[in-house]
Design an enzyme around this catalytic site. Sequence first.
Site, mmCIF file in Angstrom:
data_model
loop_
_atom_site.group_PDB
_atom_site.id
_atom_site.type_symbol
_atom_site.label_atom_id
_atom_site.label_comp_id
_atom_site.label_asym_id
_atom_site.label_seq_id
_atom_site.Cartn_x
_atom_site.Cartn_y
_atom_site.Cartn_z
ATOM 1 N N ASP A 134 0.809 -1.207 0.000
ATOM 2 C CA ASP A 134 0.000 0.000 0.000
ATOM 3 C C ASP A 134 0.847 1.265 0.000
ATOM 4 O O ASP A 134 0.589 2.181 0.768
ATOM 5 C CB ASP A 134 -0.836 -0.037 1.294
ATOM 6 C CG ASP A 134 -2.145 0.705 1.134
ATOM 7 O OD1 ASP A 134 -2.443 1.096 0.017
ATOM 8 O OD2 ASP A 134 -2.837 0.879 2.155
ATOM 9 N N CYS A 244 -19.518 -0.464 -1.932
ATOM 10 C CA CYS A 244 -19.414 -0.911 -3.335
ATOM 11 C C CYS A 244 -18.946 -2.363 -3.412
ATOM 12 O O CYS A 244 -19.370 -3.112 -4.295
ATOM 13 C CB CYS A 244 -18.529 0.012 -4.169
ATOM 14 S SG CYS A 244 -16.925 0.388 -3.471
HETATM 15 S S1 SF4 Z 1 -20.174 -4.754 -8.864
HETATM 16 FE FE1 SF4 Z 1 -20.194 -5.367 -10.999
HETATM 17 S S2 SF4 Z 1 -19.196 -3.664 -12.074
HETATM 18 FE FE2 SF4 Z 1 -18.694 -3.451 -9.916
HETATM 19 S S3 SF4 Z 1 -16.743 -4.512 -9.671
HETATM 20 FE FE3 SF4 Z 1 -18.346 -6.010 -9.219
HETATM 21 S S4 SF4 Z 1 -18.724 -7.038 -11.183
HETATM 22 FE FE4 SF4 Z 1 -17.605 -5.160 -11.637
HETATM 23 S S1 SF4 Z 2 -19.274 2.848 -2.184
HETATM 24 FE FE1 SF4 Z 2 -18.602 4.808 -3.001
HETATM 25 S S2 SF4 Z 2 -18.046 5.940 -1.200
HETATM 26 FE FE2 SF4 Z 2 -18.030 3.790 -0.609
HETATM 27 S S3 SF4 Z 2 -15.907 3.086 -0.948
HETATM 28 FE FE3 SF4 Z 2 -17.107 2.638 -2.785
HETATM 29 S S4 SF4 Z 2 -16.680 4.420 -4.064
HETATM 30 FE FE4 SF4 Z 2 -16.157 5.051 -2.010
#
Ligand code: SF4
Ligand code: SF4
Length: 317
Positions: A134, A244
């Site tokens: 990192d 995410c």
């Molecule tokens: S959520 Fe879908 S678009 Fe996002 S990283 Fe995972 S596979 Fe890729």
């Molecule tokens: S969901 Fe959005 S705010 Fe949270 S880590 Fe992923 S990119 Fe950043």
Amino acid sequence: MDTESKKYITGVIRDKAGELGFDLFGIAPAAILSENGEIISQWCAAGMNGGMEYLSRNIAKRIDPGLVLDGAKSIIVTGLNYYTERKQGGGDIPVVSRYAYGRNYHDVIMEKLNHITAIIGKLDESANSRTFVDSAPVLEKAWASRAGLGWQGKHSILVNRNIGSFFFLGIILTDIALEYDLPAEDLCGSCTMCVDACPTGAINNNRTIDARKCISYLTLEDKTPLDDGMIESLQGRIAGCDICQEACPWNRHAAVHNHPEFDIPEELRSMTSGDWLNMTREDHQRIFGNSAISYRKYEIFIQNVKKVTTALVNKNA
Ligand code: SF4
Ligand code: SF4
């Protein structure tokens, strides 16, 4: 080095990485990452690095491993899984990212990588190697992708088809030639689940993140306390953000880690909203003093904890 020696040394290193408990391993040939350099330059020029000015410096060095280690030939990349379902309570409890639960991963990985460089030094006394966890001079995700560990998802994080995306990367640059792995295939396809799930719209359309909007940056790097107007969008996150990654279908069957040093401490797991609101400097040091977020100063951390926890308590009242 002849083909047989290369094969032998690569095999010994690979076996050692397995013995040390690394979940993923691959090797890429050194090269200049020109395409990545352009993306970083544009990203910084647009101000998306926020207050992380160091990311705009030494871009030439960051894309050329030969400027980091003279004669660099191979990039060894390791992955260490930290995924767990053993988490904090929900409701009005502020949320800490999984990566910050246990012992500081920089230390854990560096110790393991040093064992590998010691082996390389024994196998080839003339070898020079450098280790990175990192750290800015090395584009870890680009190398990990080239070494076959996974692909850089639309949320910019590396995804592996078998274990998902909750893993730490470690890098060894070495000036000996080794056997190389093939780059990983991009399996995002038409999926946009991470983009859709991000509550602040921080994900750009070129696999980068606008740090100024990203909860990870705002809760752990930004020098100013969280803006009152954005508390609602944080979904209770107080240190990092897994939203995410949690949305990604490749994490639906993510393997649970078997590295006890990354387990959540019982104290953190059982904290109530009252414990969070009353967290003292001593509590903060005891709970996070050895974690990857120990660098975040108590003064700003507690201000943000109070804002986020109060909002959660009010919402759940
Ligand atoms: S959520 Fe879908 S678009 Fe996002 S990283 Fe995972 S596979 Fe890729
Ligand atoms: S969901 Fe959005 S705010 Fe949270 S880590 Fe992923 S990119 Fe950043």
